[in-house]
Design a protein around this motif. Structure first.
Motif, PDB file in Angstrom:
ATOM      1  N   ARG A   1       0.851  -1.172   0.000  1.00  0.00           N
ATOM      2  CA  ARG A   1       0.000   0.000   0.000  1.00  0.00           C
ATOM      3  C   ARG A   1       0.887   1.221   0.000  1.00  0.00           C
ATOM      4  N   ILE A   2       0.333   2.355  -0.387  1.00  0.00           N
ATOM      5  CA  ILE A   2       1.122   3.575  -0.471  1.00  0.00           C
ATOM      6  C   ILE A   2       1.324   4.151   0.928  1.00  0.00           C
ATOM      7  N   ALA A   3       2.586   4.363   1.291  1.00  0.00           N
ATOM      8  CA  ALA A   3       2.917   4.999   2.558  1.00  0.00           C
ATOM      9  C   ALA A   3       3.132   6.491   2.302  1.00  0.00           C
ATOM     10  N   VAL A   4       2.643   7.323   3.218  1.00  0.00           N
ATOM     11  CA  VAL A   4       2.680   8.772   3.061  1.00  0.00           C
ATOM     12  C   VAL A   4       3.504   9.376   4.191  1.00  0.00           C
ATOM     13  N   GLY A   5       4.342  10.341   3.838  1.00  0.00           N
ATOM     14  CA  GLY A   5       5.106  11.091   4.827  1.00  0.00           C
ATOM     15  C   GLY A   5       4.991  12.578   4.555  1.00  0.00           C
ATOM     16  N   PHE A   6       5.499  13.381   5.467  1.00  0.00           N
ATOM     17  CA  PHE A   6       5.425  14.831   5.343  1.00  0.00           C
ATOM     18  C   PHE A   6       6.810  15.439   5.478  1.00  0.00           C
ATOM     19  N   GLU A   7       7.008  16.567   4.843  1.00  0.00           N
ATOM     20  CA  GLU A   7       8.268  17.292   4.947  1.00  0.00           C
ATOM     21  C   GLU A   7       8.066  18.696   5.509  1.00  0.00           C
ATOM     22  N   GLU A   8       7.312  19.518   4.767  1.00  0.00           N
ATOM     23  CA  GLU A   8       7.172  20.918   5.159  1.00  0.00           C
ATOM     24  C   GLU A   8       5.798  21.467   4.786  1.00  0.00           C
ATOM     25  N   VAL A   9       5.381  22.457   5.566  1.00  0.00           N
ATOM     26  CA  VAL A   9       4.256  23.310   5.199  1.00  0.00           C
ATOM     27  C   VAL A   9       4.841  24.650   4.782  1.00  0.00           C
TER      28      VAL A   9
END
Length: 245
Positions: free
Chosen positions: A152-160
């Motif tokens: 499944r697709i894993a999602v991460g975050f970097e910046e707003v």
């Protein structure tokens, strides 16, 4: 997992989400406030629709039943109920809606044999923007990452990115616990990841909303994507108070 198997899984994810989106559009054509479908599924995979429900009413916390059960009805205004049930049988046979949290056990314990199907936001990009702006009111975009190399697709975050160009780091929920400087709670990261994953999985939405950040790399060595936010809706102008003559 070999490339052929991975391609098959990704194609199935896209197909099932697309069918689910079509279900949502047809249900909302008859019931614009619809948010959940209450269904049951027997051992043969036959689905029965028990109700169409709204989201919780603000201030009350209760949902409205928009369509009461009626096993003899074939139409609900413009909605073909037989066709709806057939499409629900198609999407519930696989694991994909369950992986995205779009199909869950019924929230009422006395109906735990039933399924609670959540309809996706009508505009996922606007929905994501609304969540992020609760915590960063002047946010104009989000930089995130997607790992599609697993089941499944894993999602991460970097910046707003804020309106003045300032970049605010977002601790990645995939590898960082909550910290004092986290922009939002961990459960909000999971909410955002679910909707972002759906947006990435659907090719027409990915091409419309996501732009590769070709000159950036995350700490994971994966390419990053930029999601620009829609402009916020302007606040309604105050109604002038009549002046007595």
């Amino acid at each position: 997992m070999n490339d052929l198997a991975l391609t098959y899984i990704q194609s199935a994810e896209s197909l099932y989400l697309a069918i689910h989106d079509d279900i949502a559009a047809r249900v909302r054509a008859a019931h614009p406030d619809a948010q959940h479908l209450e269904v049951s599924e027997d051992v043969d995979g036959d689905v029965e629709l028990h109700g169409i429900w709204s989201a919780p009413v603000p201030g009350l916390g209760t949902r409205r039943l928009l369509r009461a059960p009626d096993s003899t009805a074939a139409q609900d205004g413009p909605l073909d109920l037989d066709e709806l049930v057939e499409d629900l049988e198609r999407v519930l046979v696989g694991p994909y809606l369950y992986q995205w949290g779009l199909a869950e056990p019924h929230p009422d314990h006395q109906h735990r044999d039933r399924r609670w199907i959540t309809l996706p936001p009508a505009d996922r990009a606007a929905h994501i923007a609304g969540i992020v702006r609760r915590y960063v009111p002047d946010a104009v975009s989000l930089i995130c990452l997607f790992d599609a190399s697993h089941r499944r697709i894993a999602v991460g975050f970097e910046e707003v990115i804020r309106a003045d160009g300032e970049r605010v780091t977002v601790p990645c929920p995939r590898c960082s616990p909550d910290t004092a400087d986290s922009l939002w709670p961990h459960d909000i990261s999971h909410q955002l990841a679910a909707v972002l994953g759906q947006l990435y999985t659907l090719p027409h939405l990915r091409s419309r909303h996501l732009t590769p950040c070709v000159d950036l790399e995350s700490e994971h060595g994966e390419p990053l994507w930029l999601l620009p936010f829609p402009h916020p809706e302007p606040a309604p102008s105050p109604i002038p108070t009549p002046v007595a003559p």
